[in-house]
Design a protein around this motif. Sequence first.
Motif, PDB file in Angstrom:
ATOM      1  N   PRO A 116       0.891   6.682 -23.429  1.00  0.00           N
ATOM      2  CA  PRO A 116      -0.970   6.581 -24.637  1.00  0.00           C
ATOM      3  C   PRO A 116      -1.116   5.196 -24.185  1.00  0.00           C
ATOM      4  CG  PRO A 116       1.412   6.966 -26.104  1.00  0.00           C
ATOM      5  CD  PRO A 116       1.598   6.486 -24.593  1.00  0.00           C
ATOM      6  N   LYS A 117      -0.583   4.228 -24.015  1.00  0.00           N
ATOM      7  CA  LYS A 117      -1.171   3.095 -23.680  1.00  0.00           C
ATOM      8  C   LYS A 117      -1.798   2.359 -22.902  1.00  0.00           C
ATOM      9  CE  LYS A 117       2.753   0.951 -27.179  1.00  0.00           C
ATOM     10  NZ  LYS A 117       3.894   0.871 -26.027  1.00  0.00           N
ATOM     11  N   ILE A 118      -1.477   3.208 -21.899  1.00  0.00           N
ATOM     12  CA  ILE A 118      -2.750   2.667 -20.493  1.00  0.00           C
ATOM     13  C   ILE A 118      -2.958   4.176 -19.927  1.00  0.00           C
ATOM     14  CG2 ILE A 118      -1.095   0.996 -19.628  1.00  0.00           C
ATOM     15  CD1 ILE A 118       0.312   2.735 -18.152  1.00  0.00           C
ATOM     16  N   PRO A 119      -4.804   3.673 -19.477  1.00  0.00           N
ATOM     17  CA  PRO A 119      -5.154   5.216 -19.303  1.00  0.00           C
ATOM     18  C   PRO A 119      -4.730   6.030 -18.350  1.00  0.00           C
ATOM     19  CG  PRO A 119      -6.913   2.953 -18.794  1.00  0.00           C
ATOM     20  CD  PRO A 119      -5.257   2.717 -19.080  1.00  0.00           C
ATOM     21  N   THR A 120      -3.682   5.220 -17.027  1.00  0.00           N
ATOM     22  CA  THR A 120      -3.301   6.188 -15.737  1.00  0.00           C
ATOM     23  C   THR A 120      -2.233   6.963 -15.886  1.00  0.00           C
ATOM     24  OG1 THR A 120      -2.079   4.652 -15.425  1.00  0.00           O
ATOM     25  CG2 THR A 120      -4.168   5.207 -14.216  1.00  0.00           C
ATOM     26  N   GLY A 121      -1.575   6.385 -18.088  1.00  0.00           N
ATOM     27  CA  GLY A 121      -0.557   6.662 -18.185  1.00  0.00           C
ATOM     28  C   GLY A 121       0.217   8.491 -18.522  1.00  0.00           C
ATOM     29  N   GLU A 122      -0.524   9.414 -18.012  1.00  0.00           N
ATOM     30  CA  GLU A 122      -0.406  10.957 -17.678  1.00  0.00           C
ATOM     31  C   GLU A 122       0.379  11.019 -16.701  1.00  0.00           C
ATOM     32  OE1 GLU A 122      -2.580  13.053 -21.343  1.00  0.00           O
ATOM     33  OE2 GLU A 122      -4.157  12.272 -19.399  1.00  0.00           O
ATOM     34  N   ILE A 123      -0.350  10.088 -15.774  1.00  0.00           N
ATOM     35  CA  ILE A 123      -0.016  10.697 -14.269  1.00  0.00           C
ATOM     36  C   ILE A 123       1.121   9.779 -14.045  1.00  0.00           C
ATOM     37  CG2 ILE A 123      -1.474  12.214 -14.038  1.00  0.00           C
ATOM     38  CD1 ILE A 123      -1.441   8.510 -12.078  1.00  0.00           C
ATOM     39  N   GLU A 124       2.116  10.366 -12.570  1.00  0.00           N
ATOM     40  CA  GLU A 124       2.258   9.106 -11.654  1.00  0.00           C
ATOM     41  C   GLU A 124       1.905  10.023 -10.110  1.00  0.00           C
ATOM     42  OE1 GLU A 124       6.180   9.125 -13.407  1.00  0.00           O
ATOM     43  OE2 GLU A 124       6.624  11.190 -12.567  1.00  0.00           O
ATOM     44  N   VAL A 125       3.076   8.723  -9.115  1.00  0.00           N
ATOM     45  CA  VAL A 125       2.238   8.745  -7.759  1.00  0.00           C
ATOM     46  C   VAL A 125       3.343   9.236  -6.705  1.00  0.00           C
ATOM     47  CG1 VAL A 125       1.245   8.324  -6.040  1.00  0.00           C
ATOM     48  CG2 VAL A 125       0.123   7.780  -7.955  1.00  0.00           C
ATOM     49  N   ILE A 126       4.386  10.113  -6.464  1.00  0.00           N
ATOM     50  CA  ILE A 126       5.087   9.926  -6.006  1.00  0.00           C
ATOM     51  C   ILE A 126       4.879   9.320  -4.583  1.00  0.00           C
ATOM     52  CG2 ILE A 126       7.336  11.733  -4.691  1.00  0.00           C
ATOM     53  CD1 ILE A 126       7.040  11.574  -8.145  1.00  0.00           C
ATOM     54  N   VAL A 127       5.451   8.585  -3.774  1.00  0.00           N
ATOM     55  CA  VAL A 127       5.209   7.760  -2.822  1.00  0.00           C
ATOM     56  C   VAL A 127       5.785   8.400  -2.170  1.00  0.00           C
ATOM     57  CG1 VAL A 127       5.867   5.624  -1.750  1.00  0.00           C
ATOM     58  CG2 VAL A 127       5.829   5.684  -3.564  1.00  0.00           C
ATOM     59  N   ASP A 128       4.623   8.946  -0.650  1.00  0.00           N
ATOM     60  CA  ASP A 128       5.837   9.100   0.874  1.00  0.00           C
ATOM     61  C   ASP A 128       5.657   8.464   1.838  1.00  0.00           C
ATOM     62  OD1 ASP A 128       3.335  12.157   0.582  1.00  0.00           O
ATOM     63  OD2 ASP A 128       3.497  10.320   1.511  1.00  0.00           O
ATOM     64  N   GLU A 129       4.874   7.420   1.445  1.00  0.00           N
ATOM     65  CA  GLU A 129       4.293   5.939   2.370  1.00  0.00           C
ATOM     66  C   GLU A 129       4.362   4.845   1.568  1.00  0.00           C
ATOM     67  OE1 GLU A 129       1.345   7.637   5.165  1.00  0.00           O
ATOM     68  OE2 GLU A 129       2.018   5.522   6.562  1.00  0.00           O
ATOM     69  N   MET A 130       4.950   3.959   2.448  1.00  0.00           N
ATOM     70  CA  MET A 130       4.849   2.895   2.179  1.00  0.00           C
ATOM     71  C   MET A 130       4.274   1.802   3.201  1.00  0.00           C
ATOM     72  SD  MET A 130       6.502   0.201  -0.189  1.00  0.00           S
ATOM     73  CE  MET A 130       8.348   0.125   0.208  1.00  0.00           C
ATOM     74  N   GLU A 131       3.432   0.997   2.800  1.00  0.00           N
ATOM     75  CA  GLU A 131       3.199  -0.727   3.990  1.00  0.00           C
ATOM     76  C   GLU A 131       3.400  -1.498   3.101  1.00  0.00           C
ATOM     77  OE1 GLU A 131      -0.151   0.104   5.934  1.00  0.00           O
ATOM     78  OE2 GLU A 131       0.310  -2.155   7.656  1.00  0.00           O
ATOM     79  N   ILE A 132       3.946  -2.689   3.160  1.00  0.00           N
ATOM     80  CA  ILE A 132       4.488  -3.912   2.473  1.00  0.00           C
ATOM     81  C   ILE A 132       2.971  -5.165   2.548  1.00  0.00           C
ATOM     82  CG2 ILE A 132       5.699  -5.914   1.639  1.00  0.00           C
ATOM     83  CD1 ILE A 132       8.280  -4.295   2.510  1.00  0.00           C
ATOM     84  N   PHE A 133       1.811  -4.753   2.439  1.00  0.00           N
ATOM     85  CA  PHE A 133       0.857  -5.979   2.944  1.00  0.00           C
ATOM     86  C   PHE A 133       1.813  -7.416   3.323  1.00  0.00           C
ATOM     87  CE2 PHE A 133      -1.815  -2.835   1.076  1.00  0.00           C
ATOM     88  CZ  PHE A 133      -1.707  -2.315   2.952  1.00  0.00           C
ATOM     89  N   SER A 134       2.348  -8.005   1.707  1.00  0.00           N
ATOM     90  CA  SER A 134       3.239  -9.785   1.894  1.00  0.00           C
ATOM     91  C   SER A 134       4.289  -9.253   0.604  1.00  0.00           C
ATOM     92  CB  SER A 134       2.185 -10.627   1.711  1.00  0.00           C
ATOM     93  OG  SER A 134       1.238 -10.273  -0.013  1.00  0.00           O
ATOM     94  N   GLY A 178       0.583  -1.158  -0.117  1.00  0.00           N
ATOM     95  CA  GLY A 178       0.001  -0.254  -0.401  1.00  0.00           C
ATOM     96  C   GLY A 178       0.686   1.440   0.353  1.00  0.00           C
ATOM     97  N   ILE A 179       0.648   2.240  -1.020  1.00  0.00           N
ATOM     98  CA  ILE A 179       1.708   3.510  -0.750  1.00  0.00           C
ATOM     99  C   ILE A 179       0.647   4.561  -0.534  1.00  0.00           C
ATOM    100  CG2 ILE A 179       3.267   2.584  -2.581  1.00  0.00           C
ATOM    101  CD1 ILE A 179       1.048   5.220  -4.257  1.00  0.00           C
ATOM    102  N   ARG A 180       0.849   5.373   0.285  1.00  0.00           N
ATOM    103  CA  ARG A 180       0.406   7.490   0.068  1.00  0.00           C
ATOM    104  C   ARG A 180       1.135   8.239  -0.768  1.00  0.00           C
ATOM    105  NH1 ARG A 180      -2.717   8.884   4.191  1.00  0.00           N
ATOM    106  NH2 ARG A 180      -1.657   7.513   5.758  1.00  0.00           N
ATOM    107  N   GLY A 181       0.306   8.981  -1.577  1.00  0.00           N
ATOM    108  CA  GLY A 181       1.870   9.666  -2.193  1.00  0.00           C
ATOM    109  C   GLY A 181       0.780  11.119  -2.525  1.00  0.00           C
TER     110      GLY A 181
END
Length: 589
Positions: free
Chosen positions: A87-105, A72-75
């Motif tokens: 352009p090949k993926i619908p989220t292809g114009e953005i990215e998320v800069i992570v500032d917190e992460m939890e490794i679930f497994s 899980g990440i927050r950013g």
Amino acid sequence: MLKRTHTCGELRISDVGKTVILNGWVDRIRDLGGILFILLRDRYGITQIVFEPSNIEVYEMAKELGPEYVIGIRGKVRKRPDEAMNPKIPTGEIEVIVDEMEIFSKSKIPPIYVNREDDTSEEMRMRYRYLDLRREGMKKNLLLRHEMAVFVRNFFNERDFVEIETPILTKSTPEGARDFLVPSRLKPGRFYALPQSPQLFKQILMISGFDRYYQLARCFRDEDFRADRQPEFTQVDVEMSFVEREDVLDLAEDLFVELIRKFKGIELEKPFRRFTYVDVMERYGSDKPITVFEHELKDLSDLFKETDFKVFRNVLEKGGVVKGLFVEKKHTRGEIGKLEDELKRKGAKGLVWFILDGGEVRSPVMKFLSESEVRSLLERMETKDRDGTIFMVADEERMHVNELLGILRSKFEKEFAEKEDFLDVFWVIDFPMFEWSEEEGRIVANHHPFTMPNSEDLERYEDDPLKIRALSYDLVVNGYEILSGSIRIHDRKIQEKVFNILGIDEKEAKERFGFFLEALEYGVPPHGGFAIGFDRLVAVIAGERSIRDVIAFPKTTSGVDLMTGAPSEVRKEQLEELGIDVKIGSDDL
Ligand code: ASP
């Protein structure tokens, strides 16, 4: 827990600036030394997340991530630089800069690729099905299957049909395959059978007055699996009262028109084409041909009545037939030899052939034929100066000739189907009510024994039952029998007559279907229905050749579930409770 605010397929340029939480699987890791890009994947899509070294704690954690870790990440959402847009993926114009992460497994290195189509063996895919189902192709197929199921349910619900479940632990049902048996603990020595179909239950529901029934029903048949069968499969099972054949066909056509429109964007025209069984066998040698593959069987008997070629002449003098099939493929002698061997194993006396090659005709039987015979042959076969091969079979039995040439034709059909994209939909009606089973050495029902025979035929041919036609029908789609059904017998006397012809005496009938025969005495509406092979239908729509690719947890052709290991041995105590003594150990198999 970092609980998602969005899915991995959701964020767009309009979300730039928002702080979000995403959950998903690590799909791809790109370490640009100093900055780390990860594609995070869930059912809905993929989003690029970025770890920058300025946030050293999270950055160090991210370096430990491996493929298929669940995190899980927050950013913050930001616009990608122009050169990094995808352009090949619908989220292809953005990215998320992570500032917190939890490794679930964490995940071990997956033994099959999840994010790339490759030629991993099907065995590995079935053994690690949970990984296989993460793949885009399988995910798409299962979602399509779900949508089709919803669509089908809506179709019937809107038309006053009621979905009613029928039992899984039941008594043998009559679809002609072997039953799966389940031992009863409470009644030792007795067995339930798993339903080969809900046939008798749906008919009983008509007797109960339910009028219009459907069910997405699981069916079980213990057959020696041919390449693309499953021991358990799903049918869209339908039954309706106060109807004749035309009413049932009309409803099924509406369903297919709407379904094909929605899922293929193609408009089928009603009424669908219809062939009688005899017609389709005469023209294609199969009751489920692909008719867009144009090559048809042609009767050549009249051309060879006077021929000097003894093989043909003898057969024709005895009232037999000579038929031919032309295909646009020049076969080698070796290839023809193989085809001939195969036909001989199926009872052919021989295979006559002609190679057409740049205007030249070659055949070992040329020397027996006159020039005009060859000319009329080419004309009848409509070879139109094309290169290819003509195959000919002669036999006293007309249907046998059809079947033999049909075996050849289906091979060419398959080659055609592998290359072409097409939709070939039609009815086959007027099947024979009965057929001779070589295996069992007796007459069996071609559909099932509750199918209504054509009443005129029943009177006329009681002594020659193989001539009796049935009020049954198949819908063939792209060479598959996708739907099959019939009008049913609603009169106990006719039912008894049919049992009689099948050699089922009163005692056996009572034992096997007593409950049903009894029900037939309490007021039965005229009724009929059908079942659609849902797995195959989804496969055809998905463009998959194998139904295993549209079933979440399929079995191999030998009936094994490679993931769970079923069928497996059971504990001794379980067997004792059931009073079962197993004579064959798995070592003997
Ligand atoms: N029960 C039949 C089958 O499974 C279908 C039908 O007649 O409705 O093929």
